[in-house]
Design a protein around this motif. Structure first.
Motif, PDB file in Angstrom:
ATOM      1  N   VAL A 322       0.826  -1.178   0.037  1.00 16.25           N
ATOM      2  CA  VAL A 322      -0.225  -0.108   0.020  1.00 16.25           C
ATOM      3  C   VAL A 322       0.850   1.233  -0.067  1.00 16.25           C
ATOM      4  O   VAL A 322       2.163   1.169   0.707  1.00 16.25           O
ATOM      5  N   ALA A 323       0.462   2.483  -0.598  1.00 17.67           N
ATOM      6  CA  ALA A 323       1.278   3.691  -0.664  1.00 17.67           C
ATOM      7  C   ALA A 323       1.527   4.056   1.026  1.00 17.67           C
ATOM      8  O   ALA A 323       0.693   3.866   1.662  1.00 17.67           O
ATOM      9  N   THR A 324       2.640   4.733   0.979  1.00 17.89           N
ATOM     10  CA  THR A 324       3.165   5.380   2.090  1.00 17.89           C
ATOM     11  C   THR A 324       2.307   6.745   2.629  1.00 17.89           C
ATOM     12  O   THR A 324       2.357   7.107   3.558  1.00 17.89           O
ATOM     13  N   GLY A 325       1.937   7.264   1.246  1.00 16.08           N
ATOM     14  CA  GLY A 325       1.520   8.736   1.292  1.00 16.08           C
ATOM     15  C   GLY A 325       2.575   9.782   1.175  1.00 16.08           C
ATOM     16  O   GLY A 325       2.629  10.855   1.156  1.00 16.08           O
ATOM     17  N   ASN A 326       3.831   9.236   1.562  1.00 16.37           N
ATOM     18  CA  ASN A 326       5.125  10.177   1.472  1.00 16.37           C
ATOM     19  C   ASN A 326       6.056   9.559   0.106  1.00 16.37           C
ATOM     20  O   ASN A 326       7.162   9.900   0.126  1.00 16.37           O
ATOM     21  N   GLY A 327       5.682   8.941  -0.858  1.00 20.06           N
ATOM     22  CA  GLY A 327       6.471   8.493  -1.815  1.00 20.06           C
ATOM     23  C   GLY A 327       6.604   7.002  -1.627  1.00 20.06           C
ATOM     24  O   GLY A 327       6.914   6.550  -0.462  1.00 20.06           O
ATOM     25  N   GLY A 328       6.337   6.176  -2.447  1.00 14.43           N
ATOM     26  CA  GLY A 328       6.794   4.549  -2.394  1.00 14.43           C
ATOM     27  C   GLY A 328       5.481   3.867  -1.706  1.00 14.43           C
ATOM     28  O   GLY A 328       4.653   4.592  -1.502  1.00 14.43           O
ATOM     29  N   HIS A 329       5.980   2.636  -1.440  1.00 15.09           N
ATOM     30  CA  HIS A 329       4.899   1.851  -0.722  1.00 15.09           C
ATOM     31  C   HIS A 329       5.750   1.066   0.378  1.00 15.09           C
ATOM     32  O   HIS A 329       6.747   0.897   0.389  1.00 15.09           O
ATOM     33  N   LYS A 330       4.564   0.479   0.829  1.00 16.22           N
ATOM     34  CA  LYS A 330       4.831  -0.333   2.387  1.00 16.22           C
ATOM     35  C   LYS A 330       4.518  -1.731   1.879  1.00 16.22           C
ATOM     36  O   LYS A 330       3.333  -2.175   1.723  1.00 16.22           O
ATOM     37  N   VAL A 342      -2.231   0.217   5.911  1.00 15.88           N
ATOM     38  CA  VAL A 342      -3.407   1.059   5.418  1.00 15.88           C
ATOM     39  C   VAL A 342      -3.753   2.119   6.442  1.00 15.88           C
ATOM     40  O   VAL A 342      -3.858   3.336   5.958  1.00 15.88           O
ATOM     41  N   GLN A 343      -3.890   1.863   7.665  1.00 14.68           N
ATOM     42  CA  GLN A 343      -4.169   3.183   8.533  1.00 14.68           C
ATOM     43  C   GLN A 343      -3.214   3.807   8.777  1.00 14.68           C
ATOM     44  O   GLN A 343      -3.429   4.992   8.835  1.00 14.68           O
ATOM     45  N   GLU A 344      -2.051   3.577   8.615  1.00 20.29           N
ATOM     46  CA  GLU A 344      -0.637   4.451   8.549  1.00 20.29           C
ATOM     47  C   GLU A 344      -1.046   5.515   7.373  1.00 20.29           C
ATOM     48  O   GLU A 344      -0.797   6.548   7.599  1.00 20.29           O
ATOM     49  N   TYR A 345      -1.422   4.947   6.349  1.00 21.07           N
ATOM     50  CA  TYR A 345      -1.430   5.622   4.924  1.00 21.07           C
ATOM     51  C   TYR A 345      -2.564   6.692   5.440  1.00 21.07           C
ATOM     52  O   TYR A 345      -2.479   7.892   5.058  1.00 21.07           O
ATOM     53  N   ILE A 346      -3.670   6.071   6.005  1.00 21.37           N
ATOM     54  CA  ILE A 346      -4.846   6.989   5.946  1.00 21.37           C
ATOM     55  C   ILE A 346      -4.620   8.334   7.008  1.00 21.37           C
ATOM     56  O   ILE A 346      -5.009   9.346   6.815  1.00 21.37           O
ATOM     57  N   GLU A 347      -3.758   7.976   8.115  1.00 27.32           N
ATOM     58  CA  GLU A 347      -3.290   9.006   8.893  1.00 27.32           C
ATOM     59  C   GLU A 347      -2.463  10.049   8.408  1.00 27.32           C
ATOM     60  O   GLU A 347      -2.453  11.314   8.638  1.00 27.32           O
ATOM     61  N   VAL A 348      -1.519   9.565   7.504  1.00 25.26           N
ATOM     62  CA  VAL A 348      -0.472  10.553   6.589  1.00 25.26           C
ATOM     63  C   VAL A 348      -1.516  11.435   5.935  1.00 25.26           C
ATOM     64  O   VAL A 348      -1.201  12.560   5.797  1.00 25.26           O
ATOM     65  N   MET A 349      -2.401  10.896   5.153  1.00 25.21           N
ATOM     66  CA  MET A 349      -3.289  11.731   4.335  1.00 25.21           C
ATOM     67  C   MET A 349      -3.963  12.642   4.948  1.00 25.21           C
ATOM     68  O   MET A 349      -4.408  13.744   4.547  1.00 25.21           O
ATOM     69  N   ARG A 350      -4.631  12.405   6.277  1.00 17.97           N
ATOM     70  CA  ARG A 350      -5.330  12.957   7.051  1.00 17.97           C
ATOM     71  C   ARG A 350      -4.529  14.228   7.314  1.00 17.97           C
ATOM     72  O   ARG A 350      -4.975  15.532   7.585  1.00 17.97           O
ATOM     73  N   ALA A 351      -3.280  13.801   8.040  1.00 17.30           N
ATOM     74  CA  ALA A 351      -2.475  15.231   8.365  1.00 17.30           C
ATOM     75  C   ALA A 351      -1.827  16.119   7.316  1.00 17.30           C
ATOM     76  O   ALA A 351      -1.922  17.342   7.594  1.00 17.30           O
ATOM     77  N   LYS A 352      -2.079  15.763   6.201  1.00 15.72           N
ATOM     78  CA  LYS A 352      -1.557  16.564   4.904  1.00 15.72           C
ATOM     79  C   LYS A 352      -2.719  17.257   4.871  1.00 15.72           C
ATOM     80  O   LYS A 352      -2.678  18.586   3.886  1.00 15.72           O
ATOM     81  N   ASN A 353      -4.149  16.871   4.870  1.00 11.99           N
ATOM     82  CA  ASN A 353      -5.233  17.657   4.659  1.00 11.99           C
ATOM     83  C   ASN A 353      -5.725  18.511   5.845  1.00 11.99           C
ATOM     84  O   ASN A 353      -6.105  19.922   5.460  1.00 11.99           O
TER      85      ASN A 353
END
Length: 353
Positions: A322-330, A342-353
């Protein structure tokens, strides 16, 4: 009786002398401005274009702008006062840059070069950029729009186009090698597509011959399909073999590929930038959430790196990514770790918004 001496009169500036001095000052200022302006023009518009040797090729891509071109020259300290070049373009060049390969001779100044690249008739060769991960449809449309390409096949129906190109497949997707190419001005679309097809087949054949044993692809065309999926899943070169490994193991385990790019391809013009849960559940020939195994054709034009990664998947145990939200995948090997990623990705995207 002696006469009284008159007081000497103070000397006053006559209007003529004052005006003369003002005029002289204006002339000097004008000359100074003229000299400064001439220096600025010499360092910008009339500065010699940097040429190595007696002549040099200048390649202009489709969509390249004068602003970007001038800024790049300024960034490399090849011109001064880029604003002057931009003003010159604005007032004296009433056209866009034309894609192609131009010949710049030693001694040509920036003004001459800017004028030259506004007319495709000045091009010596045509630069054709085929970006990895784009589709055959996009390639054909680009050739249709290219004024330096002589059209003979791109306007034909797909079946007739493939027949005229002597291509033994029913679908053009994935069959043309992405890269940067230079063709003579006026080269035919048939010549260009044939060259790109032959290059892709050579890459595919060589990679297939050197493939790892026990791959789950029955022939090189299935491998090409997988390469196109891998190409669309990551733009990070170091991840290509990891993505290849995930799909290799999913096929071996009998899992569905469940990859979004295939869903998007199957949606065609219905895709508007987002995939809904309903889209994932709607069956198409390309929806790998609803079908087993590979889709019927490639979904994009895969690069040589993606094709080679298909033939040599990594040897990890990962079956998810899954995407990391910061480039690349985990990449993960089990569902619980994947869900955390997946949850980590969601949290990263929420922080960016």
């Amino acid at each position: 009786m002696p006469q009284a001496k008159s007081k000497p009169k103070s000397k006053k500036k006559t209007p003529d002398k004052a005006a003369h001095k003002i005029f002289k000052g204006i002339v000097i200022a004008f000359i100074a401005l003229f000299i400064i302006g001439a220096i600025i023009l010499k360092m910008s518009i009339f500065k010699a274009y940097p040429v190595e040797g007696k002549k040099q090729k200048l390649s202009i891509s489709h969509g390249e702008t004068y602003t970007g071109f001038i800024d790049e020259l300024a960034k490399d300290d090849k011109v001064s006062f880029p604003i002057i070049l931009k003003l010159y373009r604005k007032f004296f060049i009433h056209d866009t840059m034309k894609a192609g390969v131009y010949e710049v001779n030693q001694g040509m100044n920036m003004r001459q070069v800017l004028q030259m690249v506004s007319d495709s008739n000045n091009a010596q060769m045509n630069r054709i950029l085929v970006i990895e991960g784009t589709t055959a449809k996009q390639l054909i449309q680009a050739l249709k729009n290219d004024p330096l390409v002589n059209k003979s096949v791109v306007k034909l129906p797909t079946a007739q186009l493939l027949k005229d190109l002597n291509i033994p497949y029913d679908h053009p997707e994935g069959l043309f090698a992405p890269d940067t190419y230079f063709f003579d001005k006026g080269a035919t679309d048939k010549q260009i597509l044939t060259d790109l097809y032959q290059r892709q087949m050579k890459i595919l054949n060589e990679a297939w011959e050197k493939r790892d044993p026990n791959l789950p692809y029955k022939d090189k065309y299935e491998a090409l399909i997988m390469a196109s999926i891998i190409e669309k899943e990551t733009s990070v070169d170091r991840e290509l073999r990891q993505v290849s490994g995930v799909f290799y193991r999913r096929i071996k385990l009998g899992m569905r590929l469940q990859t979004d790019p295939t869903v998007i391809y199957g949606m065609g013009d219905k895709y508007t930038g987002k995939i809904s849960k309903q889209d994932l559940r709607t069956p198409t020939a390309y929806n790998t959430y609803t079908i087993n195994g590979l889709p019927p054709t490639p979904i994009a034009l895969p690069s040589k790196k993606a094709i080679e990664a298909t033939m040599h998947p990594d040897d990890s145990e990962n079956i998810y990514f899954v995407a990391t939200g910061n480039g690349g995948h985990k990449f993960t090997s089990n569902l619980s770790d994947h869900n955390r990623a997946v949850q980590e990705y969601i949290e990263v995207m929420r922080a960016k918004n």
